[in-house]
Write a protein that holds these residues in place. Structure first.
Motif, PDB file in Angstrom:
ATOM      1  N   SER A 207       0.834  -1.198   0.000  1.00  0.00           N
ATOM      2  CA  SER A 207       0.000   0.000   0.000  1.00  0.00           C
ATOM      3  C   SER A 207       0.874   1.256   0.000  1.00  0.00           C
ATOM      4  N   TYR A 208       0.279   2.395  -0.290  1.00  0.00           N
ATOM      5  CA  TYR A 208       1.057   3.641  -0.273  1.00  0.00           C
ATOM      6  C   TYR A 208       1.569   3.992   1.124  1.00  0.00           C
ATOM      7  N   PRO A 209       0.785   3.797   2.194  1.00  0.00           N
ATOM      8  CA  PRO A 209       1.367   4.034   3.526  1.00  0.00           C
ATOM      9  C   PRO A 209       2.597   3.163   3.785  1.00  0.00           C
ATOM     10  N   GLU A 210       2.545   1.907   3.326  1.00  0.00           N
ATOM     11  CA  GLU A 210       3.700   1.023   3.495  1.00  0.00           C
ATOM     12  C   GLU A 210       4.884   1.515   2.668  1.00  0.00           C
ATOM     13  N   LEU A 211       4.628   1.952   1.433  1.00  0.00           N
ATOM     14  CA  LEU A 211       5.706   2.438   0.575  1.00  0.00           C
ATOM     15  C   LEU A 211       6.306   3.730   1.116  1.00  0.00           C
ATOM     16  N   GLU A 212       5.470   4.591   1.684  1.00  0.00           N
ATOM     17  CA  GLU A 212       5.989   5.812   2.318  1.00  0.00           C
ATOM     18  C   GLU A 212       6.922   5.454   3.465  1.00  0.00           C
ATOM     19  N   TRP A 213       6.504   4.472   4.259  1.00  0.00           N
ATOM     20  CA  TRP A 213       7.354   4.007   5.364  1.00  0.00           C
ATOM     21  C   TRP A 213       8.688   3.493   4.829  1.00  0.00           C
ATOM     22  N   ALA A 214       8.642   2.659   3.787  1.00  0.00           N
ATOM     23  CA  ALA A 214       9.865   2.084   3.223  1.00  0.00           C
ATOM     24  C   ALA A 214      10.773   3.170   2.655  1.00  0.00           C
ATOM     25  N   MET A 215      10.180   4.149   1.995  1.00  0.00           N
ATOM     26  CA  MET A 215      10.961   5.243   1.424  1.00  0.00           C
ATOM     27  C   MET A 215      11.672   6.027   2.523  1.00  0.00           C
ATOM     28  N   THR A 216      10.959   6.247   3.627  1.00  0.00           N
ATOM     29  CA  THR A 216      11.549   6.953   4.766  1.00  0.00           C
ATOM     30  C   THR A 216      12.681   6.144   5.386  1.00  0.00           C
ATOM     31  N   MET A 217      12.465   4.843   5.557  1.00  0.00           N
ATOM     32  CA  MET A 217      13.495   3.982   6.143  1.00  0.00           C
ATOM     33  C   MET A 217      14.736   3.923   5.246  1.00  0.00           C
ATOM     34  N   ASP A 218      14.509   3.869   3.949  1.00  0.00           N
ATOM     35  CA  ASP A 218      15.623   3.819   3.008  1.00  0.00           C
ATOM     36  C   ASP A 218      16.437   5.107   3.067  1.00  0.00           C
ATOM     37  N   SER A 219      15.751   6.237   3.183  1.00  0.00           N
ATOM     38  CA  SER A 219      16.454   7.527   3.246  1.00  0.00           C
ATOM     39  C   SER A 219      17.273   7.658   4.522  1.00  0.00           C
ATOM     40  N   LYS A 220      16.887   6.892   5.547  1.00  0.00           N
ATOM     41  CA  LYS A 220      17.622   6.910   6.818  1.00  0.00           C
ATOM     42  C   LYS A 220      18.740   5.874   6.846  1.00  0.00           C
ATOM     43  N   GLY A 221      18.873   5.128   5.749  1.00  0.00           N
ATOM     44  CA  GLY A 221      19.940   4.132   5.671  1.00  0.00           C
ATOM     45  C   GLY A 221      19.673   2.861   6.438  1.00  0.00           C
ATOM     46  N   LYS A 222      18.421   2.582   6.738  1.00  0.00           N
ATOM     47  CA  LYS A 222      18.079   1.376   7.488  1.00  0.00           C
ATOM     48  C   LYS A 222      18.326   0.130   6.642  1.00  0.00           C
ATOM     49  N   GLN A 223      18.607  -0.980   7.333  1.00  0.00           N
ATOM     50  CA  GLN A 223      18.853  -2.256   6.665  1.00  0.00           C
ATOM     51  C   GLN A 223      17.695  -3.212   6.909  1.00  0.00           C
ATOM     52  N   ILE A 224      17.534  -4.166   6.017  1.00  0.00           N
ATOM     53  CA  ILE A 224      16.392  -5.074   6.093  1.00  0.00           C
ATOM     54  C   ILE A 224      16.375  -5.886   7.381  1.00  0.00           C
ATOM     55  N   SER A 225      17.545  -6.094   7.968  1.00  0.00           N
ATOM     56  CA  SER A 225      17.638  -6.862   9.224  1.00  0.00           C
ATOM     57  C   SER A 225      16.990  -6.128  10.400  1.00  0.00           C
ATOM     58  N   ASP A 226      16.695  -4.842  10.223  1.00  0.00           N
ATOM     59  CA  ASP A 226      16.098  -4.047  11.305  1.00  0.00           C
ATOM     60  C   ASP A 226      14.587  -4.248  11.418  1.00  0.00           C
ATOM     61  N   PHE A 227      13.967  -4.996  10.483  1.00  0.00           N
ATOM     62  CA  PHE A 227      12.517  -4.983  10.377  1.00  0.00           C
ATOM     63  C   PHE A 227      11.860  -6.312  10.729  1.00  0.00           C
ATOM     64  N   SER A 228      10.529  -6.244  10.948  1.00  0.00           N
ATOM     65  CA  SER A 228       9.714  -7.437  11.156  1.00  0.00           C
ATOM     66  C   SER A 228       9.455  -8.106   9.817  1.00  0.00           C
ATOM     67  N   GLU A 229       8.743  -9.236   9.823  1.00  0.00           N
ATOM     68  CA  GLU A 229       8.562  -9.996   8.595  1.00  0.00           C
ATOM     69  C   GLU A 229       7.822  -9.208   7.505  1.00  0.00           C
ATOM     70  N   ARG A 230       6.674  -8.603   7.815  1.00  0.00           N
ATOM     71  CA  ARG A 230       5.942  -7.825   6.794  1.00  0.00           C
ATOM     72  C   ARG A 230       6.752  -6.614   6.368  1.00  0.00           C
TER      73      ARG A 230
END
Length: 262
Positions: A207-230
């Motif tokens: 969804s767009y809320p999910e994509l906004e979250w991902a875009m924000t996390m990416d801009s902060k340099g977060k790694q996939i290991s920081d997240f839950s399964e979804r």
């Protein structure tokens, strides 16, 4: 977000840009979605000429109804708004008779979907040239600079982008402030390129809320290991689209010739 101030800023920016370009106003493709509804209303707020164009190509009835509802409301509210309907279905069908439709069905379907967007872009620029208008883009920040969810030289072919620095959630807030029809506010976002009512989320997988979250996390340099399964799944989707569509978001590469060869 200071919604009223953001609206005034965009409207003034549009007005200044058009005046400096010495054009009469704007042309906007209206699809029945929130982005085109907000963009066309912001353009109308400038007081300059606005031409809303509906361009159905085997369009889902729900999309057509919302587009017509919005245009009717806009014309009732703003005396500077006019509209035209260009049925591109016969053009699209004729195009299909002149090209090869061989190959994997999903590949053919995607190529034809992008062709729809490019036929619409051509139509917008025809009317822009006819009346001395600028083509106003309707892409938001997530689509234009996150996942690249648009057609190159289709809905990506515009003169200026008034809402491209706004997340989808912010576009909705502006839509509510500008009294965009409730039917559009509540409708699932859809690019309308396949002749049915499939949503953007159906195509993207998030969804767009999910994509906004991902875009924000990416801009902060977060790694996939920081997240839950979804979250991991959504982040992978975002990164996949972002990587594949960089060719849309980056300037066209130019082969620079060394001076010693010239």
């Amino acid at each position: 977000m200071q919604t009223e101030k953001v609206v005034k800023h965009i409207v003034n920016w549009l007005k200044d840009y058009a005046n400096n370009a010495k054009v009469n106003g704007f042309v906007v493709g209206v699809s029945g979605g929130i982005d085109s509804a907000v963009t066309s209303t912001l353009c109308a707020e400038t007081g300059l000429k606005v031409l809303c164009i509906e361009m159905p190509i085997h369009q889902a009835a729900s999309h057509v109804n919302r587009a017509q509802e919005h245009i009717k409301q806009l014309k009732n509210r703003y005396s500077n708004v006019d509209d035209v309907r260009v049925d591109l279905t016969p053009v699209f069908e004729e195009f299909k008779t002149e090209v090869s439709l061989e190959g994997k069905q999903d590949t053919v379907d995607m190529a034809l979907a992008n062709t729809r967007a490019r036929l619409r872009m051509t139509t917008l620029y025809y009317h822009a040239g006819l009346y001395g208008l600028l083509v106003a883009g309707t892409g938001n920040k997530v689509e234009d600079f996150g996942v690249g969810f648009y057609t190159k030289y289709g809905d990506g072919g515009v003169d200026l982008s008034p809402i491209a620095d706004l997340m989808k959630s912010q576009v909705y807030k502006i839509g509510e402030f500008l009294h965009v029809p409730k039917s559009i506010i509540e409708a699932a976002p859809s690019d309308g390129l396949f002749g049915d009512a499939r949503s953007d989320e159906d195509q993207i997988g998030a969804s767009y809320p999910e994509l906004e979250w991902a875009m924000t996390m990416d801009s902060k340099g977060k790694q996939i290991s920081d997240f839950s399964e979804r979250e991991k799944e959504v982040f992978k989707i975002y990164k996949s689209y972002n990587t594949r569509n960089l060719h849309k978001m980056n300037p066209i590469p130019v082969c620079e010739i060394p001076n010693f060869l010239l």
